[in-house]
Design a protein around this motif. Sequence first.
Motif, PDB file in Angstrom:
ATOM      1  N   MET A   1       0.836  -1.198   0.000  1.00 45.25           N
ATOM      2  CA  MET A   1       0.000   0.000   0.000  1.00 45.25           C
ATOM      3  C   MET A   1       0.872   1.249   0.000  1.00 45.25           C
ATOM      4  O   MET A   1       1.858   1.320   0.719  1.00 45.25           O
ATOM      5  CB  MET A   1      -0.850   0.020   1.272  1.00 45.25           C
ATOM      6  CG  MET A   1      -2.083  -0.822   1.138  1.00 45.25           C
ATOM      7  SD  MET A   1      -3.264  -0.100   0.002  1.00 45.25           S
ATOM      8  CE  MET A   1      -4.039  -1.564  -0.586  1.00 45.25           C
ATOM      9  N   SER A 152       7.126  -5.130  10.650  1.00 42.98           N
ATOM     10  CA  SER A 152       6.336  -3.962  10.260  1.00 42.98           C
ATOM     11  C   SER A 152       7.183  -2.712  10.027  1.00 42.98           C
ATOM     12  O   SER A 152       6.663  -1.706   9.567  1.00 42.98           O
ATOM     13  CB  SER A 152       5.294  -3.655  11.338  1.00 42.98           C
ATOM     14  OG  SER A 152       4.386  -4.723  11.442  1.00 42.98           O
ATOM     15  N   PRO A 177       2.561 -15.385   9.576  1.00 43.41           N
ATOM     16  CA  PRO A 177       2.655 -15.126   8.130  1.00 43.41           C
ATOM     17  C   PRO A 177       3.254 -13.768   7.781  1.00 43.41           C
ATOM     18  O   PRO A 177       3.939 -13.644   6.764  1.00 43.41           O
ATOM     19  CB  PRO A 177       1.195 -15.215   7.654  1.00 43.41           C
ATOM     20  CG  PRO A 177       0.360 -15.020   8.868  1.00 43.41           C
ATOM     21  CD  PRO A 177       1.162 -15.583  10.007  1.00 43.41           C
ATOM     22  N   VAL A 178       3.038 -12.742   8.616  1.00 40.48           N
ATOM     23  CA  VAL A 178       3.553 -11.410   8.274  1.00 40.48           C
ATOM     24  C   VAL A 178       5.084 -11.444   8.222  1.00 40.48           C
ATOM     25  O   VAL A 178       5.711 -10.927   7.295  1.00 40.48           O
ATOM     26  CB  VAL A 178       3.061 -10.351   9.286  1.00 40.48           C
ATOM     27  CG1 VAL A 178       3.642  -8.988   8.960  1.00 40.48           C
ATOM     28  CG2 VAL A 178       1.539 -10.296   9.271  1.00 40.48           C
ATOM     29  N   ARG A 181       6.362 -13.950   5.279  1.00 37.66           N
ATOM     30  CA  ARG A 181       6.083 -13.417   3.950  1.00 37.66           C
ATOM     31  C   ARG A 181       7.130 -12.369   3.561  1.00 37.66           C
ATOM     32  O   ARG A 181       7.396 -12.142   2.385  1.00 37.66           O
ATOM     33  CB  ARG A 181       4.703 -12.760   3.958  1.00 37.66           C
ATOM     34  CG  ARG A 181       3.817 -13.144   2.804  1.00 37.66           C
ATOM     35  CD  ARG A 181       2.454 -12.521   2.984  1.00 37.66           C
ATOM     36  NE  ARG A 181       2.485 -11.064   2.891  1.00 37.66           N
ATOM     37  CZ  ARG A 181       2.571 -10.399   1.746  1.00 37.66           C
ATOM     38  NH1 ARG A 181       2.643 -11.048   0.608  1.00 37.66           N
ATOM     39  NH2 ARG A 181       2.594  -9.091   1.732  1.00 37.66           N
TER      40      ARG A 181
ATOM     41  N   SER B  35      -5.328  -7.577   7.822  1.00 35.00           N
ATOM     42  CA  SER B  35      -4.994  -8.634   8.778  1.00 35.00           C
ATOM     43  C   SER B  35      -3.578  -9.160   8.553  1.00 35.00           C
ATOM     44  O   SER B  35      -3.071  -9.924   9.354  1.00 35.00           O
ATOM     45  CB  SER B  35      -6.023  -9.763   8.749  1.00 35.00           C
ATOM     46  OG  SER B  35      -6.269 -10.150   7.442  1.00 35.00           O
ATOM     47  N   LEU B  36      -2.898  -8.711   7.488  1.00 36.90           N
ATOM     48  CA  LEU B  36      -1.476  -9.038   7.318  1.00 36.90           C
ATOM     49  C   LEU B  36      -0.596  -7.807   7.544  1.00 36.90           C
ATOM     50  O   LEU B  36       0.534  -7.747   7.080  1.00 36.90           O
ATOM     51  CB  LEU B  36      -1.229  -9.621   5.931  1.00 36.90           C
ATOM     52  CG  LEU B  36      -1.617 -11.089   5.769  1.00 36.90           C
ATOM     53  CD1 LEU B  36      -1.568 -11.505   4.309  1.00 36.90           C
ATOM     54  CD2 LEU B  36      -0.720 -12.001   6.591  1.00 36.90           C
ATOM     55  N   ALA B  37      -1.117  -6.816   8.256  1.00 37.55           N
ATOM     56  CA  ALA B  37      -0.334  -5.609   8.522  1.00 37.55           C
ATOM     57  C   ALA B  37       0.614  -5.805   9.700  1.00 37.55           C
ATOM     58  O   ALA B  37       1.549  -5.036   9.886  1.00 37.55           O
ATOM     59  CB  ALA B  37      -1.254  -4.428   8.801  1.00 37.55           C
ATOM     60  N   GLU B 103      -2.698  -5.832   3.650  1.00 40.80           N
ATOM     61  CA  GLU B 103      -1.552  -5.383   4.438  1.00 40.80           C
ATOM     62  C   GLU B 103      -1.591  -3.866   4.678  1.00 40.80           C
ATOM     63  O   GLU B 103      -0.586  -3.263   5.002  1.00 40.80           O
ATOM     64  CB  GLU B 103      -0.223  -5.810   3.811  1.00 40.80           C
ATOM     65  CG  GLU B 103      -0.025  -5.391   2.387  1.00 40.80           C
ATOM     66  CD  GLU B 103       1.341  -5.832   1.855  1.00 40.80           C
ATOM     67  OE1 GLU B 103       1.630  -5.508   0.698  1.00 40.80           O
ATOM     68  OE2 GLU B 103       2.086  -6.476   2.608  1.00 40.80           O
TER      69      GLU B 103
END
Lengths: 283, 117
Positions: A1, A152, A177-178, A181, B35-37, B103
């Motif tokens: 994003m 993050s 997964p975050v 990935r 929900s993948l953030a 994300e």
Amino acid sequence: MCDTCGCNITEGNRHLLRADGSHAKVTAVSVLNKLLQHNDDQAQANRALLDSHGVLTINLMSSPGSGKTSLLEATIKALKGALRIAVIEGDLETENDAARIRALGVEAHQITTGTACHLDAHLVAKVLPQLELEHLDVLFIENVGNLVCPASFDLGHHLNLTLLSVTEGDDKPAKYPVMFRAADAMLLSKTDLLTVLEEFSPERAEACLRNLASKAPVIRVSAKTGEGMQEWLGWLYQRLEHYREMRRENLSLRPAVQSEGRKLHGLAQPELRFKPVSKLETV
Amino acid sequence: MHELSVCMELIDQVEAIARTHNAERVETIVLQIGSLAGVEPSLLENAFEIARLGTVAEHAELRTERVEPRIRCQVCSHEADAGPSDLRCPACGGTDTALIAGEEMILARVELLQPAD
């Protein structure tokens, strides 16, 4: 994003941009800004500084105790005289890890985060001026041991390396997964213990990673026996060569998961930030 | 948890917006969180209770809109909703998919109370 091209405007939020023309006291401002914009701006500045010296920077992430520092020690020993390396260590407390790296004759800076569970771009920015970047080929940033938060925060690095030790569950990529990935490569560490840990299946670990649509290579290493070190170092050299090719064209590298987001959303300039609208319901 | 760090940045951005619009205070903040953030909305709300103190957003309500993962298959172009730990294409079973939503960590909207004209 991204927050730059309007790609954040979706069918779900488009209504937020509509003004109803009344003069209510409460004004709604549509922003569609990335929450970590401040961090990401600093990360971009860090990356530009590292790129100006051509220093390939790798962010190491994993659970605590999965062998990040041991992998770095083995890597430093193997690359002695071939590549110039420095290390930034992130931990809540102590200089222990930096001391282990310095004992091998390599420059190491410890960031102690206190209670913070991750490194961020500003913490890294404070340390970068202390490094002799012009004399470096590769900078490793060993993040705080944590499979959640570090994923993050962009630090301005070029590649993410995620370790999964065979003493953990082989379904960790499915559970976190975050983090997984984000990996440009997943290293299965402590593979010398596989003979006594029959319950850990490297194949299952890789399958969990593939379910996250990841193409990252899975490399099995043991810092203790040296198994897999050639494959890991081969990957490192290959990425370094790729990075240098990019730099020759004045381009840079980003972790794969970040590039994917940028490709999807383009890089247009913002038009819609701070566009004021009136609140739809009366207050 | 890193939710407090995220909240501090959120407050910085909200304060800047409030200044730009000459607002007396912030009424509502709307976030979109994939929900993948890597951010948990309930923890974010707890952290917000602390981060907002003494700021123009001290009395603001924080609302989070959850965005579920959605994929586009790079092989068969199928688009579908996905689970956070299974981003495979449900049509062809392939693992070569791109994440097109899920994300986000976005400040979507701020509602401000402005002085009466």
